[in-house]
Structure formats: C-alpha cells, structure tokens
Design a protein around this motif. Sequence first.
Motif, PDB file in Angstrom:
ATOM      1  N   GLU A   1       0.840  -1.206   0.000  1.00  0.00           N
ATOM      2  CA  GLU A   1       0.000   0.000   0.000  1.00  0.00           C
ATOM      3  C   GLU A   1       0.878   1.260   0.000  1.00  0.00           C
ATOM      4  O   GLU A   1       1.980   1.256  -0.505  1.00  0.00           O
ATOM      5  N   ASP A   2       0.309   2.325   0.564  1.00  0.00           N
ATOM      6  CA  ASP A   2       1.069   3.566   0.772  1.00  0.00           C
ATOM      7  C   ASP A   2       1.418   4.198  -0.585  1.00  0.00           C
ATOM      8  O   ASP A   2       0.771   3.933  -1.589  1.00  0.00           O
TER       9      ASP A   2
ATOM     10  N   LYS B   1      -4.605  10.782   9.328  1.00  0.00           N
ATOM     11  CA  LYS B   1      -5.549   9.785   8.808  1.00  0.00           C
ATOM     12  C   LYS B   1      -4.827   8.531   8.323  1.00  0.00           C
ATOM     13  O   LYS B   1      -5.241   7.421   8.646  1.00  0.00           O
ATOM     14  N   THR B   2      -3.773   8.695   7.509  1.00  0.00           N
ATOM     15  CA  THR B   2      -3.115   7.526   6.917  1.00  0.00           C
ATOM     16  C   THR B   2      -2.176   6.855   7.924  1.00  0.00           C
ATOM     17  O   THR B   2      -2.413   5.728   8.362  1.00  0.00           O
ATOM     18  N   GLU B   3      -1.137   7.537   8.319  1.00  0.00           N
ATOM     19  CA  GLU B   3      -0.200   6.972   9.297  1.00  0.00           C
ATOM     20  C   GLU B   3      -0.917   6.757  10.638  1.00  0.00           C
ATOM     21  O   GLU B   3      -0.603   5.827  11.376  1.00  0.00           O
ATOM     22  N   GLY B   4      -1.880   7.641  10.913  1.00  0.00           N
ATOM     23  CA  GLY B   4      -2.661   7.513  12.150  1.00  0.00           C
ATOM     24  C   GLY B   4      -3.457   6.208  12.158  1.00  0.00           C
ATOM     25  O   GLY B   4      -3.611   5.564  13.209  1.00  0.00           O
ATOM     26  N   MET B   5      -3.951   5.807  10.996  1.00  0.00           N
ATOM     27  CA  MET B   5      -4.702   4.543  10.913  1.00  0.00           C
ATOM     28  C   MET B   5      -3.801   3.358  11.268  1.00  0.00           C
ATOM     29  O   MET B   5      -4.210   2.430  11.962  1.00  0.00           O
TER      30      MET B   5
ATOM     31  N   VAL C   1      11.317  -5.901  17.141  1.00  0.00           N
ATOM     32  CA  VAL C   1      10.543  -5.907  15.898  1.00  0.00           C
ATOM     33  C   VAL C   1      10.078  -4.470  15.658  1.00  0.00           C
ATOM     34  O   VAL C   1       9.543  -3.844  16.564  1.00  0.00           O
ATOM     35  N   ILE C   2      10.326  -3.960  14.457  1.00  0.00           N
ATOM     36  CA  ILE C   2       9.834  -2.618  14.097  1.00  0.00           C
ATOM     37  C   ILE C   2       8.881  -2.793  12.923  1.00  0.00           C
ATOM     38  O   ILE C   2       9.276  -3.296  11.871  1.00  0.00           O
ATOM     39  N   MET C   3       7.621  -2.390  13.118  1.00  0.00           N
ATOM     40  CA  MET C   3       6.634  -2.504  12.062  1.00  0.00           C
ATOM     41  C   MET C   3       6.336  -1.103  11.537  1.00  0.00           C
ATOM     42  O   MET C   3       6.261  -0.152  12.325  1.00  0.00           O
ATOM     43  N   THR C   4       6.186  -0.970  10.219  1.00  0.00           N
ATOM     44  CA  THR C   4       5.963   0.374   9.686  1.00  0.00           C
ATOM     45  C   THR C   4       5.329   0.328   8.301  1.00  0.00           C
ATOM     46  O   THR C   4       5.195  -0.742   7.700  1.00  0.00           O
ATOM     47  N   THR C   5       4.928   1.512   7.835  1.00  0.00           N
ATOM     48  CA  THR C   5       4.298   1.619   6.514  1.00  0.00           C
ATOM     49  C   THR C   5       5.369   1.476   5.416  1.00  0.00           C
ATOM     50  O   THR C   5       6.563   1.535   5.688  1.00  0.00           O
ATOM     51  N   ASN C   6       4.884   1.327   4.193  1.00  0.00           N
ATOM     52  CA  ASN C   6       5.757   0.924   3.084  1.00  0.00           C
ATOM     53  C   ASN C   6       6.952   1.865   2.859  1.00  0.00           C
ATOM     54  O   ASN C   6       8.109   1.425   2.834  1.00  0.00           O
TER      55      ASN C   6
END
Length: 500
Positions: A141-142, A197-201, A239-244
């Motif tokens: 996504e992203d 909205k996006t990163e906040g989601m 573990v680091i989880m993040t957006t694309n």
Amino acid sequence: MIENTYKAQPAATTTPRVKHTITAIPGDGIGPEITSATQKIIQAAGLEIEWETVEAGKKVFEAGLASGVSKECLQSIRKNKVALKGPLETPIGYGGKSANVTLRKMFETFGNIRPVREIPGIHTPFSGRGIDLVVVRENVEDLYAGIEHMQTPDVAQCLKLISTKGCYKISELAFEIASAEKRSSVHVATKANIMKKTEGMMKQTFETVSKSYPKIQAKHLLIDNCAHQLVINPEQFEVIMTTNMNGDIISDLTSGLVGGLGIAPSANIGHEYAIFEAVHGSAPDIAGKDIANPTAMIQSAVMMLRHLGEFQVATQIEQALFVTLQSGQGYPVDIAAGRPVVGTRQFTDMVVANLGTQSALSKPRTYDKVKVPQRESVTVINKPKTRKVVGTDIFIEFDGTPEVLGDLIEDAAEGTDFKLKMISNRGTMVYPANGVDTDCVDHWRCRMTLNPELTGKDIDDNSLWQLLNRISQNGLCWMHIEKLNQFDGENAYTKAQGEA
Ligand code: NAP
C-alpha cells in the motif's frame, strides 16, 4: 581477533530429506551468480529441491513485456507458492513499472520482512552491540500504490492510500513474527503526528491488534525518532513494524548497521505466496566478475527454508555461513575490510565446507513457523452507523492571486448550496488572508462547506454538479474534487495549516 582463534565445532543434527519444488528467478546483474551460489549450498546441505527456473527483469522488459515478468514466471509462482528471486533491474527510460513491485503486488505479499542481526566477523561501527531485530514493512500500500497524476503542468501528486485491512494484516503479521521468534516487544513507527488519517490509521490499528498479544509489549514511536534511535540505541528494538515508504528507508538504514546491502536478506510474505530475495539490487557494476557477496541471498534462502518448515537445514546453513564469516579465511570484497579477499565461488565453497559446524559466537535463534494472517474476503472492515457529506474540496488550476481566485469562487458559489470556507495552497490557508507568506503555485484547494443559511440540508451529488458547473462557467479549471465526509459524526478529513 575473533576470526583467528575460532575453531568450528561439529554439528549434532542430521538433515531431513524432503522434496520441494521452488521457483527460481536468477534475475539481473549479479543475480545469477548469487542465486547459483545459494542453490549449491542448499544442495550440499542435502535438501532435495527441484528448482523451476524462470525469467523476470531486464530481458523480459527488452523483449517488450511492460511488466518485466514472464508468463512462465507468474505460472510457476502460482503453482509452487514459493520463489527465490535474484535482483531485478528496473530499466530507466523504457519498460514499465518495477518488476519487483509488480511481483509483490500480483501475489499480494503484503509483508516485507527484513531481519537485521549482527554477525561476528563482519566489522561495523556497531560491532559488539548485539543488534538483533526484524523490520516488518507493509509491502503493497502507501505511496507504493504508485497512483500518480500531474495535477497541473507544474504540480505532481502521488496518492498515499492506507487501508484498515492492510493495517490489520501487517500488524498481525508483526506480532505473529514476534511470537514465532520469542520476542518480547514490537514497535510501530509512523508519522501519525503529521498524517493523522493515513499513518494515524496504522498506529490505531496496531494498538487494537496489540490487545490480542498481551505478552508482547507494544510501543509507538515516530519514524524520524525511530531513525535517530536506531543509530543511538539500536539494541532496544526487537521488531519494528511500519508503513511501506518508511519501511523502505528504515530497513536500508538497519542493513547498514550490521554490514550493508551485501548481507541483508528479505522475505515478501502473503497469505498464499512468499518470495525471498536479497535487499540489494542487481549491482551491474560488479556483475560477472565473481566478486559479488552471496551472503544476503544465502540468508534469504535460510528464511525461505524456515518458511517451508525446514528449520534444521536452515540453521545448518546459517551456522555454516556464520562460521565462514568468523573464520578469517577470506571475505567477499565488500566486507573484507583489509582482510583476505575471496571471490563469490570460493566463498560459496567455504560455506559448503563448513556445513555441519556450529558457530560458538552466533547462537541459533529459536523459531516457530509464522502464522500468516488469513485473507479476509470482505472489502469493508468499518461500517459507520452514520455518514454525511459536509462539504467538498475542489482543486483548481489557477494562475493568479488568492484574492482574485477567492472572488471568482465566491461568485460561482452564489445561489448554490455552498459557501467558500477557505483556500489553501501547498497545504497552507492563503484565503481569507492571514498574513502567511506562502510561495504559491498554480494548484489551489478551495474548501466549500454547506451555506449556513441552509443548515440541515443534505449535500447531494446534484448540488456538487451544480457548483462544479458554476466554477467551470466562471472560466476556472478544476482538476479533482474530494468529498468532505463525516463518519459517525467525526470529520473524515484534516484541516489545512492555519485553518480554524
Ligand atoms: P544495488 O544494485 O543494490 O547496488 C549498489 C551498490 O551496492 C553496488 O554498486 C555495490 O557497490 C553494492 N552491492 C550491492 N549488492 C552487493 C553484493 N551482493 N555484493 C557486493 N556489493 C554489493 O543498487 P543500485 O545500483 O541502486 O541498483 C541497481 C539496479 O538494481 C537498479 O536497476 C535497481 O532498480 C535494481 N534494484 C533491484 C532490487 C530488487 O530486485 N529487489 C532492489 C534494489 C535495486 P560497489 O559499487 O561499491 O561494489
């Protein structure tokens, strides 16, 4: 020196013999060299694999296929579900989109997993600190949806699309990886302070999902702080989880912490399919010279073997690799740092010779099979009880001042259901004037809300069409609109900088 005093110890385990059919994509540049090196080691470890070799990348682009992925490649992955992929070149100036991204998207491999572990014997400024973390990057996504439009000849737009479904899946995957690897914490790194909205989601969904994993600590930090913390105190992360997009950048940073691109592996994981590949690209400058470091590809294959449930062989190969890197006998040039240099083939032979030995310095981790979240057939996760359109943002191409545009829009809105609330340029409110010194371009957002005299009236598509017609009649060029929604009474849009 670690590498001169170390004595390899014989392994206590035996190798299971199971046959797998796996798609092999040797790829471009150094891809064929590092792929064949990896296949040789797996074969020497005694695991019977039938490799189905198919093409993607440069040659396929050159043959005129804009996707860069051959039909045989797609069929093979569809059938085998698992692929080991060499790097694929993205041609500049011809061909279509990146074949790598196409493969990730076509097989819905929504999670990109990049383990980052210090390997004694590879010298870095961080050596001795015991870095051992995994970056879990949302993969489909992203901004990587690649939905781009020139809004005006001077202003480009790339849509950042983030879905609740996508956030759920990647959050669950991150916690499942933490569980499978017996990790005690997961961080989510976002830019939720700016992109609410996006990163906040992503942040909110992560926090919801974390409640199902009470034994694992769930923490949020901003992505910029995450980059800073990774350099100051990388040992704190598991573990680091993040957006694309964040993940793309942060995972190259983490690769650098433990020795660079030559050693960084990755897995693209989906509900059904998994594609394993080195993080690095095709390195055309060193292709065919027998100097490429196959370590990243070997480690990617180790991840693949664990995915297949071949834990013993995976650990055997990983240990042989670690022993080789700790032996001081010879190193691929990118990590030699003044020590003896060996070529790709010789290094591969050294790993083969070390199969069955165990590293005294790099203990095997305990791994369980990762439970990948199942695919949800629904397209909608959140169904608000109420929804209402409360206005619209109309984006207009205009070469002039905010005041002139404001007059034209107010005039166009006369007799419609709308009133101009404000105009912003590059995200900052510029009309009504508020003393802000914005360097304006020809791309304006006009925020229209319901005329207060019509309070209670519903905004429907007919009223929007009427407004758009009036704007066109006033000689203005609109290029897109956004409805301003309220879901369950909450604004589903953000304010401009400076907007009340
Ligand atoms: P790159 O291929 O990763 O290479 C950058 C530099 O890193 C190389 O010139 C080389 O440095 C070093 N390097 C990378 N892998 C190495 C290895 N295994 N052993 C030794 N050194 C290694 O990045 P790029 O030059 O930006 O990209 C080249 C092509 O690869 C582009 O077409 C790009 O689109 C593609 N790409 C594909 C993938 C993928 O398939 N997933 C990922 C990234 C890029 P030295 O020059 O110092 O030797």
